[in-house]
Design a protein around this motif. Structure first.
Motif, short mmCIF file in Angstrom:
data_model
loop_
_atom_site.label_atom_id
_atom_site.label_comp_id
_atom_site.label_asym_id
_atom_site.label_seq_id
_atom_site.Cartn_x
_atom_site.Cartn_y
_atom_site.Cartn_z
N VAL A 129 0.85 -1.20 0.00
CA VAL A 129 0.00 0.00 0.00
C VAL A 129 0.89 1.24 0.00
N GLY A 130 0.86 2.00 -1.10
CA GLY A 130 1.61 3.25 -1.19
C GLY A 130 2.80 3.13 -2.12
N VAL A 148 5.82 14.72 -1.42
CA VAL A 148 6.58 15.96 -1.22
C VAL A 148 7.95 15.59 -0.65
N TYR A 189 19.33 10.12 -2.22
CA TYR A 189 20.66 9.59 -1.91
C TYR A 189 20.97 8.43 -2.86
N ARG A 197 18.52 15.08 7.36
CA ARG A 197 17.42 15.12 6.38
C ARG A 197 17.43 13.89 5.44
N GLU A 198 17.59 12.72 6.05
CA GLU A 198 17.50 11.49 5.26
C GLU A 198 16.17 10.79 5.56
P1 FAD Z 1 5.67 8.55 1.08
O1 FAD Z 1 6.69 9.10 0.17
O2 FAD Z 1 4.86 9.50 1.87
O3 FAD Z 1 4.71 7.65 0.20
C1 FAD Z 1 3.52 7.13 0.73
C2 FAD Z 1 2.61 6.80 -0.44
O4 FAD Z 1 1.47 6.13 0.03
C3 FAD Z 1 2.12 8.04 -1.18
O5 FAD Z 1 2.32 7.86 -2.55
C4 FAD Z 1 0.64 8.11 -0.81
O6 FAD Z 1 -0.14 8.71 -1.81
C5 FAD Z 1 0.31 6.64 -0.62
N1 FAD Z 1 -0.81 6.37 0.28
C6 FAD Z 1 -1.01 6.87 1.53
N2 FAD Z 1 -2.13 6.37 2.08
C7 FAD Z 1 -2.65 5.52 1.15
C8 FAD Z 1 -3.82 4.69 1.13
N3 FAD Z 1 -4.64 4.61 2.19
N4 FAD Z 1 -4.06 3.96 0.02
C9 FAD Z 1 -3.22 4.02 -1.05
N5 FAD Z 1 -2.10 4.79 -1.09
C10 FAD Z 1 -1.82 5.52 0.01
N6 FAD Z 1 13.95 12.73 2.47
C11 FAD Z 1 15.13 12.70 1.83
O7 FAD Z 1 15.72 11.63 1.69
N7 FAD Z 1 15.68 13.84 1.33
C12 FAD Z 1 15.08 15.05 1.43
O8 FAD Z 1 15.57 16.05 0.92
C13 FAD Z 1 13.83 15.10 2.10
N8 FAD Z 1 13.16 16.26 2.22
C14 FAD Z 1 11.88 16.26 2.68
C15 FAD Z 1 11.16 17.45 2.64
C16 FAD Z 1 9.82 17.46 2.99
C17 FAD Z 1 9.05 18.73 2.90
C18 FAD Z 1 9.21 16.25 3.43
C19 FAD Z 1 7.75 16.23 3.78
C20 FAD Z 1 9.94 15.08 3.53
C21 FAD Z 1 11.28 15.07 3.15
N9 FAD Z 1 12.03 13.91 3.17
C22 FAD Z 1 13.27 13.89 2.60
C23 FAD Z 1 11.48 12.66 3.72
C24 FAD Z 1 11.00 11.75 2.59
O9 FAD Z 1 10.18 12.47 1.71
C25 FAD Z 1 10.24 10.58 3.19
O10 FAD Z 1 10.99 10.00 4.21
C26 FAD Z 1 9.92 9.54 2.12
O11 FAD Z 1 9.13 10.09 1.11
C27 FAD Z 1 9.19 8.36 2.76
O12 FAD Z 1 8.78 7.48 1.76
P2 FAD Z 1 7.53 6.56 1.97
O13 FAD Z 1 7.42 5.75 0.71
O14 FAD Z 1 7.63 5.87 3.25
O15 FAD Z 1 6.29 7.54 2.12
#
Ligand code: FAD
Length: 431
Positions: free
Chosen positions: A10-11, A44, A50, A313-314
């Motif tokens: 999921v996601g 976002v 990296y 900021r990782e």
């Molecule tokens: P996410 O990227 O949030 O992905 C989650 C996905 O799940 C999304 O596509 C969403 O639409 C989907 N989803 C959610 N709920 C549901 C549902 N119920 N059903 C179906 N789909 C769903 N990290 C870095 O490494 N470098 C940076 O420079 C950096 N800068 C950042 C700046 C900001 C402003 C922010 C907010 C974060 C930053 N981060 C950075 C952190 C990084 O973005 C996150 O740690 C990373 O995106 C996490 O990945 P993820 O796949 O766990 O979650």
């Protein structure tokens, strides 16, 4: 009959896609479910990607992925109201293949990465919201979706649904996060001619740089602002702990306006045109806020498991690494045809033993320490600026006198002891 897959992810962010890609490549049937119109449409990031973790998944990825610029310089700004103390690291080794890090725009990058998972055989279902986990006899066996024929089943469900994982919460894996466990970030993508970017930021060709901005950029609240170079746009943003915003009654977009109009920042963004405005939460509770990450038939990865190292900021790299570790554990569990919590537990062990767990552990007290003692940002950065101004202003006063003045600006003997203690404590929580 409802459809069954080996794994449902999921996601389709970095965590979910890394997991789906790794599983699909190994021949496992995977459904990658994404609520957005396409992967990345709701995502976002500041946006530093990296290289190392991504390269472990797809070697040489940067040759075809939509990366913006390889980062050859990391600058830091200690900001006061009308001054800044700057330092930076620039390394030509970062300007050569295989590079170090890249700036990316998530809307493009996530889509490309998910396409790679699809090419390996994953089924990507966009515009599909996972509403809840289907639990039978204490085991997660599938996902209820918002589609009319909405239930899908799997041996394992991977929750990669981001910071506010409602699914993990509904399983009782975590509680509602406190405002001192999450940061609220707002950012803008600003369009600017690439030649102007290169001249303004002193960049050669495609090279890029990042600027992290501390102190007055968040009006002393724990957090940071940033300014990153893309090919023909800039990412500017500010993120602060939610608790700080509440305490100081500040609105994040007001902070961003303040940063954009700051005399040390304004010249970098003059003439830019706003392309996008984005807001998102960042899980910054660290090691102490990590929820339960494994249950019967279910694994939690990425932001949903609070895997962010706010000090460096990782986040995207930790997300991807956790996705790969989850996939590897699932493949082992498949060999035993046992998807119980016990069989999936090696995921948690791998996570904690890897750089992800180790780095979270290293900084386990840092965020809370800097939040509890705001003087680091509120007082010490202005003092550093004042000292620099004092020392570098040539005004006929001797350097001995200037040193004396700087020393007296630090306050009474009691203030100096307090500062020494703070520095020791900062070292203690960062070491
Ligand atoms: P996410 O990227 O949030 O992905 C989650 C996905 O799940 C999304 O596509 C969403 O639409 C989907 N989803 C959610 N709920 C549901 C549902 N119920 N059903 C179906 N789909 C769903 N990290 C870095 O490494 N470098 C940076 O420079 C950096 N800068 C950042 C700046 C900001 C402003 C922010 C907010 C974060 C930053 N981060 C950075 C952190 C990084 O973005 C996150 O740690 C990373 O995106 C996490 O990945 P993820 O796949 O766990 O979650």
């Amino acid at each position: 009959m409802a459809e069954k897959f080996d794994v449902i992810v999921v996601g389709a962010g970095p965590a979910g896609t890394a997991c789906a890609y790794t599983l699909a490549k190994a021949g496992v049937s995977v459904l990658l479910m994404e609520r957005g119109e396409y992967p990345g449409s709701k995502n976002v990031m500041g946006g530093v990607l990296y290289r190392k973790t991504m390269e472990d998944i797809i070697p040489g990825f940067y040759k075809e992925a939509p990366v913006e610029r390889p980062i050859v310089e990391q600058r830091f700004m200690m900001l006061d109201k009308e001054s800044a103390l700057n330092f930076s690291y620039k390394g030509m080794e970062w300007a050569q293949e295989p590079y170090n890090n890249f700036t990316v725009l998530r809307a493009k990058f996530d889509q490309w990465f998910a396409d790679k998972a699809v090419q390996e055989g994953a089924l990507l279902l966009n515009e599909t919201v996972a509403l809840s986990c289907i639990v039978e006899d204490g085991k997660v066996v599938g996902i209820k979706t918002d589609r009319p024929d909405g239930d899908v089943y799997a041996d394992v469900v991977v929750l990669a649904d981001g910071v506010n994982s409602l699914l993990a919460k509904s399983l009782g894996f975590h509680k509602e996060f406190r405002p001192d466990e999450v940061a609220l970030a707002v950012m803008e993508v600003l369009k600017l001619d690439r030649k102007i970017i290169e001249d303004r930021f002193n960049l050669e060709g495609d090279h890029g740089c990042t600027i992290e901005i501390f102190g007055d950029s968040t009006k002393g609240i724990l957090g940071t602002a940033w300014l990153y170079t893309n090919k023909d746009s800039l990412n500017i943003g500010v993120g602060t702990m939610l608790s700080g915003l509440i305490k100081h009654k500040l609105k994040p977009y007001e902070l961003l306006d303040y940063v954009k109009n700051h005399p040390m920042i304004r010249p970098y963004i003059q003439g830019c045109e706003q392309q996008e405005y984005l807001a998102h939460l960042i899980p910054e509770g660290g090691y102490r806020s990590m929820p339960k990450v494994v249950g019967n038939g279910v694994i939690v990865v990425g932001d949903a498991a609070q895997l962010v190292n706010a000090i460096h900021r990782e986040g995207s790299n930790m997300a991807m690494a956790s996705g790969v570790m989850a996939a590897e554990t699932i493949m082992q569990a498949r060999e035993a045809n046992d998807f119980s919590e016990k069989m999936l537990m090696p995921y948690r062990d791998s996570l904690l033993n890897s750089f992800v767990g180790q780095d979270l552990k290293k900084y386990k007290d840092a965020t809370h320490h800097f939040e509890k003692f705001p003087q680091y940002f509120e007082q010490y950065i202005p003092l550093m600026n004042k000292a620099a101004s004092q020392m570098f202003t040539v005004d006929g006063s001797s350097k001995w006198n200037k040193q004396k003045k700087i020393w007296s600006d630090l306050g009474s003997a009691k203030d100096k002891w307090k500062m020494a203690r703070d520095l020791m404590n900062a070292w203690r929580v960062m070491k």
